[in-house]
Write a protein that holds these residues in place. Structure first.
Motif, short mmCIF file in Angstrom:
data_model
loop_
_atom_site.label_atom_id
_atom_site.label_comp_id
_atom_site.label_asym_id
_atom_site.label_seq_id
_atom_site.Cartn_x
_atom_site.Cartn_y
_atom_site.Cartn_z
N SER A 110 0.83 -1.20 0.00
CA SER A 110 0.00 0.00 0.00
C SER A 110 0.87 1.25 0.00
N PHE A 113 2.23 1.21 -3.98
CA PHE A 113 1.32 1.33 -5.11
C PHE A 113 0.12 2.22 -4.79
N SER B 75 -0.65 -9.97 -2.48
CA SER B 75 -0.47 -8.54 -2.22
C SER B 75 0.12 -7.85 -3.44
N PHE B 76 1.14 -8.50 -4.03
CA PHE B 76 1.85 -7.88 -5.12
C PHE B 76 0.93 -7.67 -6.33
N GLY B 79 -1.37 -4.86 -5.73
CA GLY B 79 -0.68 -3.59 -5.92
C GLY B 79 -0.58 -3.23 -7.39
N LEU B 80 -0.30 -4.23 -8.22
CA LEU B 80 -0.19 -3.97 -9.65
C LEU B 80 -1.54 -3.67 -10.31
N GLY B 81 -2.62 -3.92 -9.57
CA GLY B 81 -3.95 -3.67 -10.14
C GLY B 81 -4.46 -4.81 -10.99
N TYR B 83 -5.15 -8.08 -9.55
CA TYR B 83 -5.95 -9.04 -8.81
C TYR B 83 -7.45 -8.76 -8.90
N ASP B 84 -7.83 -7.49 -8.92
CA ASP B 84 -9.27 -7.19 -9.00
C ASP B 84 -9.83 -7.55 -10.38
N ASN B 103 -5.37 -9.91 -0.72
CA ASN B 103 -6.03 -8.87 -1.53
C ASN B 103 -6.95 -8.03 -0.66
N VAL B 106 -4.66 -5.57 1.25
CA VAL B 106 -3.97 -4.53 0.49
C VAL B 106 -4.96 -3.55 -0.15
N ALA B 107 -6.09 -4.07 -0.66
CA ALA B 107 -7.02 -3.19 -1.39
C ALA B 107 -7.48 -2.01 -0.53
N MET B 110 -4.47 0.39 0.45
CA MET B 110 -4.06 1.23 -0.67
C MET B 110 -5.09 2.33 -0.93
N GLU C 153 -9.78 -1.88 -5.54
CA GLU C 153 -8.87 -2.97 -5.95
C GLU C 153 -9.28 -4.32 -5.37
N GLY C 155 -10.89 -7.79 -5.17
CA GLY C 155 -11.27 -8.67 -6.27
C GLY C 155 -12.63 -9.29 -6.10
#
Lengths: 117, 151, 334
Positions: A110, A113, B75-76, B79-81, B83-84, B103, B106-107, B110, C153, C155
């Motif tokens: 977080s 990114f 997580s990675f 972050g890269l956008g 996973y969603d 996810n 992190v979502a 972020m 973000e 999913g």
């Protein structure tokens, strides 16, 4: 090779159960995650989850019920070792790597990114 | 009172009409996606697990390390956008594995960074994962307590 | 002079003129069905700003200014601005208005805000309290998503009934005199709640409110649906639209020939918006772009815009409340 096929099938089937719950009931993904952890812990408590792990390997430990299973396995081990106070120490000890990784990587990502929307 | 009943009847009639036109989720397609993606993620997990075992790690240590690696991957890619985007198709296939748990941490972390590192990242990180930890631990506690009492 | 008509309607004595409109959209709106009917299109949903909310403020500010210019003046001619958005405490509207320094009245009608702002503007102008006002509304997909649903973000799978909040804004200048289509009548809606609780089915939840207002409009003004070239609802989506047609049929009125929903006009099938568009900007960008242009080109002469809003909040649905809905109708004729 069989181990990989079994992991694929067991893991895939657990996810299918989750999909059915999301599509056929009003449960949201957050509800499904909570339900799965609780179910994993309960099944583990009555000794039904370990056979699934023996069968599917990572297919049973990587989905969230596997997390509930890990919590209970740790608790029971610690109760065996330390008695009553093991109830308090086992769950976190057994899941420490996963929880620590989630917090640290979550924080790092977080910071690194931004959401793309 | 009669006003209440009339409203209730109206609601029921509408609900009925609504159910008739309600689009159904494409169940078969969703199930196939969930099965394939969920299975695939678990296969990667198995691969990582086997790798750590081949290094001579103990079973438990290897399982823990494999979990950490999967959490990192989840997580990675969040972050890269990516996973969603995967989640849109795969549904439970990418939500239920531990990568989906990552996810879910992190979502929001972020997303709420704009509210600062304390009330944003730190506080919002667990909006979805928090309940998972709470109910997982409470259940483990109860199971442990029952186990202890029966000893 | 009596301007009220029936129970909930207004017939304007000196119908105010919509002298100019402006709209803006994000990249997804630009690639959609109405891509050619935008004044501005943004490259991405952030427009080099530091938050979705700031981007929404930027859009609203931009359309208000552009609409003022397009109606042949500038911001200093504007007596009042009536505007609103979806975020808590009208966040994006307030920050958009900060630099415009015009008298401002904030409106919250959820996704019905565009119609509501036009009605309030027309009332103010027809009442002689202003010469020129702006009605405007905005929404931003990502800002709305993080407030009402999940972080962007995460999913998750969107159910087939879900609608896609439009990133965009629209503004209309309403003046006592000038050239353009006129706002001739309006019907203010009541809150209708038929017990829908699922925040993913807002379109269907709002359908009864739209029907209630349309029916009242017919009763009050005596104008049959055929009076209008087109009747537009704000953001009911494909499911809500079907419900409106069915429910009107039950009342003995067939509107399937001249009825469309703005939420079904914005995105293409392959854009994966599921049941269609939603948000304040759904009716705002369609009215302030496509519809207004059609009217000035005389391809549409009489339209009824029914803004539809679901007035729930993140708190209310977590407390298991159903969704109160509202619809406001505004008739525009040239």
């Amino acid at each position: 090779m069989t181990a990989y096929i079994m992991a694929f099938i067991v893991g895939g089937l657990i996810c299918v159960i989750g999909q059915l719950l999301m599509d056929l009931t009003p449960l949201t993904p957050a509800h499904v995650l909570v339900l799965f952890v609780v179910m994993g812990a309960l099944l583990s408590g009555i000794g039904l989850y370990q056979p699934l792990v023996d069968l599917g390997g990572a297919g049973a430990t990587i989905p969230l019920p596997g997390f509930g299973h890990a919590l209970v396995v740790g608790t029971i081990e610690d109760v065996d070792k330390y008695g009553f106070w093991g109830i308090f120490s086992g769950a976190l000890r057994a899941s420490a790597t996963g929880v620590m990784a989630a917090v640290v990587f979550g924080f790092a990502m977080s910071v690194l990114f931004n959401p793309k929307g | 009172m009669s006003e209440n009943i009339r409203q209730q009847m109206k609601e029921e009639a509408f609900q009925q009409k609504f159910n008739q036109v309600k689009p159904k989720p494409p169940l078969l397609k969703n199930i196939i996606w969930a099965f394939v993606v969920g299975g695939f993620i678990c296969t990667i997990g198995q691969f990582v697990l086997d790798y750590f075992l081949s290094l001579g790690m103990g079973k438990k240590e290897a399982a823990g390390s494999a979990t950490a690696v999967m959490v990192f991957l989840g997580s990675f890619f969040t972050g890269l956008g990516i996973y969603d985007e995967l989640g849109k198709r795969a549904g439970a296939g990418s939500i239920v594995p531990i990568t989906g748990f990552a996810n879910s941490i992190v979502a929001p972390a972020m997303e709420f960074k704009r509210e600062g590192y304390i009330f944003g990242v730190g506080a919002k990180m667990f909006v979805i994962a928090g309940p998972v930890l709470v109910y997982g631990m409470v259940t483990a506690f109860i199971v442990g307590l029952v186990y202890w009492l029966r000893q | 002079m009596q301007k009220t008509k029936g129970k909930q309607s207004i017939l304007f004595a000196n119908p105010p003129v919509v002298t100019g409109t402006a709209n803006i959209g994000g990249p997804m709106e630009g690639q959609g069905l109405l891509g050619d009917y935008f004044d501005h299109l943004m490259e991405d949903n952030l427009h080099d700003l530091s938050s979705w909310e700031k981007c929404e403020s930027y859009m609203l500010e931009q359309v208000i200014k552009t609409a003022a210019q397009k109606s042949g003046g500038d911001m200093s001619d504007i007596d009042y601005v009536f505007a609103g958005d979806l975020l808590n405490q009208l966040m994006s509207t307030h920050f958009a208005l900060r630099s415009l320094s015009r008298p401002f009245i904030g409106l919250y009608g959820a996704c019905s805000t565009m119609a509501l702002s036009m009605i309030m503007g027309a009332i103010t102008v027809d009442g002689g309290f202003a010469n020129k006002v702006v009605g405007a509304a905005s929404s931003h997909h990502d800002a709305a998503e993080r407030q009402y649903r999940f972080p962007t973000e995460l999913g998750v799978q969107r159910p087939p009934m879900a609608q896609w909040t439009v990133t965009g804004a629209g503004a209309a200048v309403i003046a006592a005199a000038g050239f353009g289509p006129r706002i001739t009548a309006a019907t203010i809606g009541k809150i209708v709640d038929l017990g829908v609780k699922d925040p993913n089915s807002l379109g269907p939840a709002m359908a009864p409110a739209a029907v209630d207002t349309l029916w009242q409009h017919i009763q009050d003004t005596g104008r049959q649906p055929a009076y209008y070239d087109m009747i537009f609802t704000g953001d009911l989506g494909s499911v809500g639209k079907t419900l409106v047609i069915e429910m009107m049929k039950e009342k003995g009125i067939d509107i399937s020939d001249n009825y469309e929903d703005c939420g079904c006009m914005i995105y293409k099938e392959e854009q994966d918006a599921h049941a269609g568009a939603s948000g304040c900007a759904s009716s705002a960008v369609v009215f302030c772009g496509y519809i207004y242009q059609m009217m000035t080109e005389l391809k549409l002469n009489k339209i009824l815009l029914i803004g539809t809003g679901s007035l729930h909040s993140p708190t209310s649905y977590q407390q298991k409340e159903s969704i109160p809905c509202i619809a406001h109708a505004v008739a525009v004729e040239i």
